[in-house]
Design a protein around this motif. Structure first.
Motif, mmCIF file in Angstrom:
data_model
loop_
_atom_site.group_PDB
_atom_site.id
_atom_site.type_symbol
_atom_site.label_atom_id
_atom_site.label_comp_id
_atom_site.label_asym_id
_atom_site.label_seq_id
_atom_site.Cartn_x
_atom_site.Cartn_y
_atom_site.Cartn_z
ATOM 1 N N ARG A 10 -2.151 2.667 5.061
ATOM 2 C CA ARG A 10 -2.351 1.837 3.863
ATOM 3 C C ARG A 10 -2.757 2.749 2.708
ATOM 4 O O ARG A 10 -3.569 3.656 2.889
ATOM 5 C CB ARG A 10 -3.460 0.804 4.107
ATOM 6 N N PHE A 11 -2.229 2.498 1.559
ATOM 7 C CA PHE A 11 -2.563 3.301 0.382
ATOM 8 C C PHE A 11 -3.503 2.517 -0.521
ATOM 9 O O PHE A 11 -3.388 1.296 -0.634
ATOM 10 C CB PHE A 11 -1.304 3.660 -0.406
ATOM 11 N N LEU A 12 -4.410 3.219 -1.138
ATOM 12 C CA LEU A 12 -5.325 2.558 -2.066
ATOM 13 C C LEU A 12 -4.574 2.104 -3.310
ATOM 14 O O LEU A 12 -4.749 0.995 -3.794
ATOM 15 C CB LEU A 12 -6.460 3.513 -2.453
ATOM 16 N N THR A 13 -3.748 3.010 -3.849
ATOM 17 C CA THR A 13 -2.865 2.607 -4.941
ATOM 18 C C THR A 13 -1.456 2.623 -4.394
ATOM 19 O O THR A 13 -1.065 3.560 -3.700
ATOM 20 C CB THR A 13 -2.969 3.585 -6.114
ATOM 21 N N ALA A 14 -0.727 1.596 -4.685
ATOM 22 C CA ALA A 14 0.609 1.470 -4.129
ATOM 23 C C ALA A 14 1.478 2.632 -4.595
ATOM 24 O O ALA A 14 1.513 2.936 -5.789
ATOM 25 C CB ALA A 14 1.233 0.148 -4.571
ATOM 26 N N PRO A 15 2.133 3.314 -3.665
ATOM 27 C CA PRO A 15 3.004 4.424 -4.068
ATOM 28 C C PRO A 15 4.215 3.900 -4.833
ATOM 29 O O PRO A 15 4.742 2.837 -4.523
ATOM 30 C CB PRO A 15 3.414 5.047 -2.739
ATOM 31 N N LYS A 16 4.588 4.670 -5.829
ATOM 32 C CA LYS A 16 5.734 4.269 -6.654
ATOM 33 C C LYS A 16 7.017 4.668 -5.931
ATOM 34 O O LYS A 16 7.371 5.842 -5.885
ATOM 35 C CB LYS A 16 5.672 4.952 -8.019
ATOM 36 N N ILE A 17 7.647 3.699 -5.353
ATOM 37 C CA ILE A 17 8.896 3.972 -4.655
ATOM 38 C C ILE A 17 10.033 3.456 -5.528
ATOM 39 O O ILE A 17 9.981 2.345 -6.047
ATOM 40 C CB ILE A 17 8.915 3.293 -3.274
ATOM 41 N N GLY A 18 11.002 4.312 -5.719
ATOM 42 C CA GLY A 18 12.140 3.898 -6.534
ATOM 43 C C GLY A 18 11.935 4.139 -8.012
ATOM 44 O O GLY A 18 12.859 3.988 -8.787
ATOM 45 N N VAL A 19 10.718 4.510 -8.403
ATOM 46 C CA VAL A 19 10.479 4.817 -9.811
ATOM 47 C C VAL A 19 10.650 6.320 -9.993
ATOM 48 O O VAL A 19 9.829 7.100 -9.544
ATOM 49 C CB VAL A 19 9.056 4.390 -10.242
#
Lengths: 90, 186
Positions: A10-19
């Motif tokens: 789980r990530f604390l801040t959502a990883p930017k996928i596709g950006v």
């Protein structure tokens, strides 16, 4: 098994996928025509902690300016403004 | 053959500073240059400075930067002199193209480049994180023309903070650690 454990991450801040942010050559963008080999502080931006020249895939430089950066770094090393090999440069 | 623009960096041994012969050596080479048809545009004596690595058991050296125009055929005899001179530790002669000449003019006018650091580039760890990053105000940007190399750039992928060149920031030395650093990404 590996797949199972990966799902638990789980990530604390959502990883930017596709950006994807497009890399660019800062010299072209800022209209810099000349790289001064005597300005060691500026050249440090293109070195890693061991004093190695960073690759283009990280800096985003165009080939033309990557060559000039490399040339400037090598000159700066020769006149002892930047070490050839070191640790903890930054 | 017409004259070309050159930039010369000379590093003298610290012994020249200690026995006070530095001025004498510098004037000797300047005289040599002028008598061989050189026009000295700029003379910048950095003085005794810490070297990034020892050169021949010396850890410091006196830097002299000269910019001049001279006939290209005179460069070789000039460099021969430096090689024979024990007081010169290192020298580098660089031919300046038109952009280099322009850059140096702008640097002299205080537009680009920065005041050189007096401390050696050995460790920057102690300066990291001491002063907060101050974002330059918009009006300051508007006054600079578009061809200037000062600008603020944001790139979420590469730059953790806006990259700002030295002229924008009065405390550039303290904040330069916070500028572009791809190592932070890894």
């Amino acid at each position: 098994m590996a797949m199972e454990t990966n799902r638990e991450v789980r990530f604390l801040t959502a990883p930017k996928i596709g950006v994807k942010t497009k890399k660019y050559c800062r010299f072209k963008k800022l209209n810099i025509k000349h790289i001064d080999y005597k300005d060691a502080d500026f050249l440090l931006k293109f070195l890693n902690e061991q004093g190695k020249i960073l690759p283009r895939r990280l800096t985003g430089n165009s080939l033309k300016f990557q060559r000039r950066i490399a040339q400037a770094v090598k000159r700066a090393r020769y006149v002892a403004l930047i070490p050839y090999v070191t640790d903890l440069l930054k | 053959m017409s004259k070309q623009n050159y930039e010369l960096v000379l590093i003298f041994t610290p012994a020249t500073v200690q026995d006070g012969t530095l001025e004498q050596v510098i004037s000797h080479y300047k005289n040599w240059l002028t008598t061989h048809g050189a026009e000295i545009i700029e003379e910048d004596l950095w003085g005794l400075r810490q070297l990034a690595y020892p050169i021949g058991k010396n850890t410091t050296g006196a830097y002299l930067i000269l910019e001049f125009t001279i006939d290209p055929t005179q460069i070789r005899p000039m460099e021969v002199q430096f090689r024979r001179d024990e007081r010169v530790m290192r020298f580098i002669t660089v031919k300046l193209d038109k952009y280099g000449v322009e850059y140096n003019e702008r640097r002299r006018a205080g537009l680009v480049g920065k005041n050189r650091r007096t401390s050696p580039i050995v460790s920057r760890a102690e300066t990291v994180g001491k002063e907060p990053y101050v974002k330059p105000t918009k009006p300051a940007l508007a006054t600079t023309d578009s061809t200037d190399i000062v600008a603020t750039v944001e790139d979420a992928d590469l730059l953790t903070l806006p990259e700002t060149l030295e002229d924008e920031l009065p405390i550039a030395d303290a904040t330069s650690d916070l500028l572009f650093n791809p190592e932070n990404e890894n």
